[in-house]
Design an enzyme around this catalytic site. Sequence first.
Site, short mmCIF file in Angstrom:
data_model
loop_
_atom_site.label_atom_id
_atom_site.label_comp_id
_atom_site.label_asym_id
_atom_site.label_seq_id
_atom_site.Cartn_x
_atom_site.Cartn_y
_atom_site.Cartn_z
N ASP A 337 0.65 -1.45 0.24
CA ASP A 337 0.04 0.17 0.34
C ASP A 337 1.14 0.97 -0.17
OD1 ASP A 337 -2.06 1.55 0.43
OD2 ASP A 337 -3.10 0.76 1.39
N GLU A 539 -9.54 6.75 4.59
CA GLU A 539 -9.41 6.70 5.93
C GLU A 539 -8.55 7.12 7.66
OE1 GLU A 539 -5.28 5.35 3.22
OE2 GLU A 539 -6.24 5.36 1.61
#
Length: 856
Positions: A337, A539
């Site tokens: 990621d 997020e």
Amino acid sequence: MEFRIKDSLVAFPLSLVLTLTACQPEPGAQVKADSAQAPSAKTPTQRDINLWPEAVSPFVRDEKLEARVDELLGQMTLEQKVAQMIQPEIRDFSVEDMRRYGFGSFLNGGGAYPNNDKHARIQDWVELAETLYQAGLDASEDDIAIPPMWGTDAVHGHNNVIGATLFPHNIGLGAAHNPALIEEIAAATAKEVAATGIDWVFAPTVAVVRDDRWGRSYEGYGEYPELIKEYSAAFVRGMQGVHTGEWLTESHTLSTAKHFIGDGGTLQGDDQGDTRVSESELIDIHGQGYVSAIEAGVQTIMVSFNSWWGEKNHGNHYLLTQVLKERMGFDGVLVGDWNGHGQLPGCTIDSCPEAINAGLDIFMVPTDAWKPLYHNTIAQVQEGTIAQERIDDAVRRVLRIKFRAGLFDKPSPAKRALAGDESLIGSQQHRALARKAVRESLVMLKNNGQLLPLSPRLNVLVAGDGADNIGKQAGGWSITWQGTDNLNSDFPGATSIYDGIAQHLASAGGTAVLSEDGSWSGEKPDVAIVVFGEEPYAEGNGDLANLEYQRGAKRDLALLESFKAQGIPVVSVFVTGRPLWVNPELNTSDAFVVAWLPGTEAGGVADLLFRDSNEGVRYDFRGRLSFSWPNSPNGDVQAEGADGALLFKRGYGLSVKDDVELSGFDEAFDDSVVGPELLSLLDGVVKAPWKVWVGDGQQMEQVRSNTQVTSNVTIRDIDKRIQQDARRISFNKQGTGVVRFQADFPQDLRAFGEVSSGLVMEVRSRGDRSQPLTLTIGCGDGCRRSFQLDAATLPGDEWQELSVDLACFNLTSAELDSIFVPLELSSMGDWELEVSNIRWQPDAAQTQVQCGTDND
């Protein structure tokens, strides 16, 4: 480390005393292990790989394909192999870089577009795909031609592209409990992605959400593994096709199961935090989506930022190699990621052999760190820190999925069958599918007197800030990464919740009046539909301390109460990315519908709220909670069996035929707070209600893209600790450049004047700083309070914390009652300022600027 400029050691025109405190490392600096993430005494000391399923992958060894892989691998130099493992972001490398290095893949992050143009045309996407593809194939510099892959986060439709169909976010789809619908949505998304020339989608998210305070809760389908397992396989089949039949054709794209593993189970819902569960829970709860994804043929899996008992997943050899690759037989690619490798102890974003040795195959490395990472990785292989065999394994996997996907045989992006087909982007067929998904996702929590569905012949007042706000109903990952800084015009062809209501009533003889603040004149409304809920986020920016909705500022509750006081029936439509504590709002509503984040086709909301023109029921409410609903903002959000912990259990949802009267939800809890809470202006995302404007002070424009350029100043999102959590402000000598945080309405911030508060931010600056930086607070019409910082007092090349005593601005209590602009930054210089984590912070007296009283 801390250093201070104090007393009279530094001459400053305003008798300023400045404290600069070292902050978190910038990208590229070594990242220390967080003590909060260190393994505790409860860390499992025994691991049992037999808990994990064996040989899950459906693929048997294809000798012909493997021979092609081995032949190509044998022709490659070490430099060419490492390049296949480097995935930069389109804003951070050039066509010439692609030609020279031959990256195996690249990505566009949320809010990144061709030519940095938020409104890039479909053809612009295809042209960039073609240009980078041809540069990657160019063998003139490296004597080898390997097609690159372009990856994108199409998490609820092709959400970076103007005009694309945006489906409900996963939490809404979970409430639909319809795997066949998920497969259709994935297939439609794949077509829209293919139309832009892109090969690879970073979806589905298969997190099992165990704490609704997590800022990514809406990316999860639900809180229990059975649903996620079923949905995961369905999405992969829709996106990639079925490996035994139609497989990765030109109307399909590669799929990615993410984020491996346990991202939805971190302690207290902390994004990128620590998951402290047993190994059996890790596989039985958090691993089932990966089991079914691999069984369905998923070709890539993205590694998660989180840790398992203190060990970051990006460096966990047991999970990545022994479990996933060896035990479960996954023969595809493990991609990292966003700079996640840099979070490993001893690593930086430009050097991390530990991640490769653990089993990572591709570094996702946005920013210009890709270049030192590339060279450092080569050197680490040459010196033996990374084994050549590990590099060969990683590259073999990359080449394997490229051959399986037919990338060596397909035409180039611009020549593929769907490339540039604008009719696919937001097509009527896809929009109809999205509207169906909205209808199936809505959950009705309350319907006293069976108020819903409403007659379409009523005089309806539609109120609330979510009624005609497509950006709000779409949520995060919508055109921009955070889903912020968008207008309705950024969603051509979309339907707001109000639009859907007005269209239906117009066809049936009723009237719909839009009034965001709830005011009305003339005939009293028959009913008020109030649309309200969370502001967009993505997020960690969405992480919460507790689940109370609008803590300390119950604006929407006041709106509901105003209608109740007028005797107007209230239908609440709650737009949210997770269950929240809304007991007061429920008590004040006659009917309460959770719309989740419905995307661009909110006509599906009106489909359920209203009867047809003959007063018949058009569609019933089919949505049922895939998340339990809390009865306290402070309760255990996963205490399914605890008395009083849950208001509604998973599976709850009313149908129109249900004659259920609900009232008197408990509104009492301990909400005592000492002093004001921290007021955040910029914490990854610009926090509501603030918006950012740039210009020269007179001519200002709102920032609505990751990069905004004016004649006097440029602002761009950059990475400091995590993705796009800072802003780079580039001033020039054309005149005064201004960056202004501003709200539409005045904010009462008097409480900050009653304690020793400070304006705090993390800062570094570069270039010629001969012109000072002016800090300004705007406190109403003609009310501005400013002072200046010069080069001697501004942080230099290293990130440091700058804390300014609020008393420096000489604001009276009356002026603090009406703050429109909590911060404006301006300069006439020719230099760069980078800022992050800007806030008004109470009780910051120990690290503050102290200043005289001669400010403007």
